[in-house]
Design an enzyme around this catalytic site. Structure first.
Site, PDB file in Angstrom:
ATOM      1  N   SER A 185     -47.541  35.258  -8.291  1.00  0.00           N
ATOM      2  CA  SER A 185     -47.096  33.866  -8.385  1.00  0.00           C
ATOM      3  C   SER A 185     -48.048  32.851  -7.753  1.00  0.00           C
ATOM      4  O   SER A 185     -47.989  31.678  -8.076  1.00  0.00           O
ATOM      5  CB  SER A 185     -45.719  33.726  -7.751  1.00  0.00           C
ATOM      6  N   HIS A 213     -42.363  35.785 -12.997  1.00  0.00           N
ATOM      7  CA  HIS A 213     -43.224  34.750 -13.585  1.00  0.00           C
ATOM      8  C   HIS A 213     -43.793  35.137 -14.952  1.00  0.00           C
ATOM      9  O   HIS A 213     -44.546  34.362 -15.537  1.00  0.00           O
ATOM     10  CB  HIS A 213     -44.376  34.406 -12.630  1.00  0.00           C
ATOM     11  N   LYS A 243     -36.448  30.810 -13.466  1.00  0.00           N
ATOM     12  CA  LYS A 243     -37.750  30.192 -13.761  1.00  0.00           C
ATOM     13  C   LYS A 243     -37.785  29.806 -15.245  1.00  0.00           C
ATOM     14  O   LYS A 243     -37.208  28.787 -15.604  1.00  0.00           O
ATOM     15  CB  LYS A 243     -38.869  31.131 -13.324  1.00  0.00           C
TER      16      LYS A 243
HETATM   17  N1  PMP Z   1     -39.658  37.716  -7.431  1.00  0.00           N
HETATM   18  C1  PMP Z   1     -40.756  36.969  -7.627  1.00  0.00           C
HETATM   19  C2  PMP Z   1     -42.019  37.647  -8.027  1.00  0.00           C
HETATM   20  C3  PMP Z   1     -40.688  35.571  -7.474  1.00  0.00           C
HETATM   21  O1  PMP Z   1     -41.764  34.815  -7.670  1.00  0.00           O
HETATM   22  C4  PMP Z   1     -39.466  34.989  -7.108  1.00  0.00           C
HETATM   23  C5  PMP Z   1     -39.306  33.473  -6.982  1.00  0.00           C
HETATM   24  N2  PMP Z   1     -40.073  32.861  -6.055  1.00  0.00           N
HETATM   25  C6  PMP Z   1     -38.369  35.809  -6.891  1.00  0.00           C
HETATM   26  C7  PMP Z   1     -38.489  37.162  -7.073  1.00  0.00           C
HETATM   27  C8  PMP Z   1     -37.058  35.242  -6.473  1.00  0.00           C
HETATM   28  O2  PMP Z   1     -36.371  34.787  -7.569  1.00  0.00           O
HETATM   29  P1  PMP Z   1     -35.143  33.782  -7.390  1.00  0.00           P
HETATM   30  O3  PMP Z   1     -35.724  32.428  -7.191  1.00  0.00           O
HETATM   31  O4  PMP Z   1     -34.379  33.931  -8.646  1.00  0.00           O
HETATM   32  O5  PMP Z   1     -34.378  34.243  -6.205  1.00  0.00           O
END
Ligand code: PMP
Length: 396
Positions: A185, A213, A243
């Site tokens: 990310s 992502h 997302k």
């Molecule tokens: N896994 C990854 C790789 C992420 O980038 C994120 C979001 N930052 C999450 C999990 C968490 O997802 P959520 O915002 O739905 O809690």
């Protein structure tokens, strides 16, 4: 307040502030669309994960309203008591179809999905090979499981193979898992899933890919695993509904028995109230939209390629992203924060990301162009980037 807590908080907060590591949160006075309003001012928004613009899509809003009308605003219980609505079942069926798996299970967020899924399967007699740049929720999920965590150098397949071989040959572990983000990310690079699968087959590793992502973005929308044609080779396909899907929630897609196990053993499913009806209905509609047409996906890529090209031509260091995630790497933390602040003053909301989210000295302003931006918005954002960066001596 206790004296010891008081001094702990005060000293640590002052320390963060003096190093430019204290994150100031700006509340939005609008939807999180391509243009947002903060402190009464309209800004071009390049910080949202709303890749496809679905967070404000009228079709999603409509089904959410209908769901509230029929089911109310809360699910009323955990999934295993009586919080499972037919809407949850429909969402999970849709997710399995979307990810080309036998079944799926939904959680309240992507973060708690990783906490739930890893610890439901792995324990202190197991080992997890985890990429060093994996998301915080993966790291926390691994810790919670009490398995031995073996950090793997970022996307280094030789390191992964060597550590998998050592772990296997040591005979110390019942199960060994390899776990990776599909798309990283902070840099926008893509995991080498074909090689990871080969190594996994060689050493009988459980494969776990968090595609937060990548879903909606790669594989014509179906995600990184589909992009590489590996849907039947990855044991755990993790995703978030927050997302590209534009709503909230997380999920695991995989074999029927894996999902059955998670339904009886993963703690947030058993002990935390189910996702609310409006969110479930909206997420299901979003997946329908993604499966029906690649229009939003294509628009996202068109905008992302355009924006990246513009920044590159102007001399910005945009790293090696293979996806729409576009970091503008500045380095020094304080300078990164000053750059972001000036962008905001000039009309572009692109938030700085600094240690501990990224390694020290690699501060960046991360841009997320989306399907909802127009070319005019992107041109305007680039012009502001150039002005601020020239003023600060970041580009010539
Ligand atoms: N896994 C990854 C790789 C992420 O980038 C994120 C979001 N930052 C999450 C999990 C968490 O997802 P959520 O915002 O739905 O809690």
């Amino acid at each position: 307040m206790s004296k010891v807590l008081d001094s702990f908080l005060h000293e640590n907060l002052e320390d963060l502030k003096s190093k430019g590591l204290f994150n100031v949160i700006d509340p939005l006075e609008s939807a999180n669309g391509p243009i947002i309003k903060i402190n009464g001012k309209e800004l071009i928004n390049l910080s949202s994960n709303n890749y496809l613009g679905l967070a404000t899509d009228e079709r999603l809003k409509e089904v959410a309203k209908e769901a509230i009308h029929t089911y109310g605003v809360g699910a009323g219980a955990v999934r295993t008591i009586n919080g499972t609505l037919d809407l949850h079942v429909k969402l999970e069926e849709k997710l399995a179809e979307f990810k080309h798996t036998e079944a799926a299970i939904a959680y309240q967020s992507g973060f708690n999905c990783n906490m739930a899924a890893i610890s439901a399967v792995m324990d202190k007699n197991d080992a997890i090979l985890s990429d060093e740049l994996n998301h915080a929720s993966i790291i926390d999920g691994c810790r919670l499981s009490k398995a031995k965590i073996i950090r793997v150098n970022h996307s280094d397949m030789d390191d992964l193979r060597a550590k998998a071989k050592d772990a296997k040959e040591s005979g110390l572990y019942n199960k060994i898992m390899v776990i990776t983000d599909g798309v990283f990310s902070m840099d926008g690079d893509v995991a080498n899933l074909p090689e990871i699968v080969k190594i996994a087959e060689e050493f009988d590793l459980i494969t776990y890919v968090d595609d937060a992502h990548g879903s909606g973005v790669l594989g014509k929308g179906a995600g990184t695993v589909k992009h590489f044609g590996l849907s039947d080779k990855i044991d755990f396909q993790i995703g978030t509904l927050s997302k590209a899907i534009g709503v909230v929630g997380g999920y695991v897609a995989g074999k029927k028995e894996l999902i059955e196990w998670l339904k009886v053993r993963s703690r947030p499913f058993l002990f935390s109230t189910a996702l609310p009806p409006a969110d479930v209905a909206a997420a299901t509609k979003a997946i329908d939209i993604l499966m029906e047409s690649t229009e939003l996906h294509d628009k996202l890529w068109d905008n992302a390629n355009y924006f990246k090209q513009q920044l590159k031509e102007r001399g910005f260091d945009i790293g090696h992203s293979e996806t729409p995630i576009t970091p503008v790497i500045i380095g020094d933390e304080l300078k990164t924060q000053e750059f972001s602040k000036k962008l905001i003053d000039e009309g572009v909301y692109a938030k700085s990301i600094v240690f501990p989210t990224v390694p020290q000295g690699t501060g960046r302003v991360r841009n997320m162009p989306s399907a909802a931006h127009t070319k005019e918005m992107l041109d305007q954002a680039v012009a502001i980037y150039v002005k601020v960066a020239k003023d600060m001596g970041i580009i010539k």
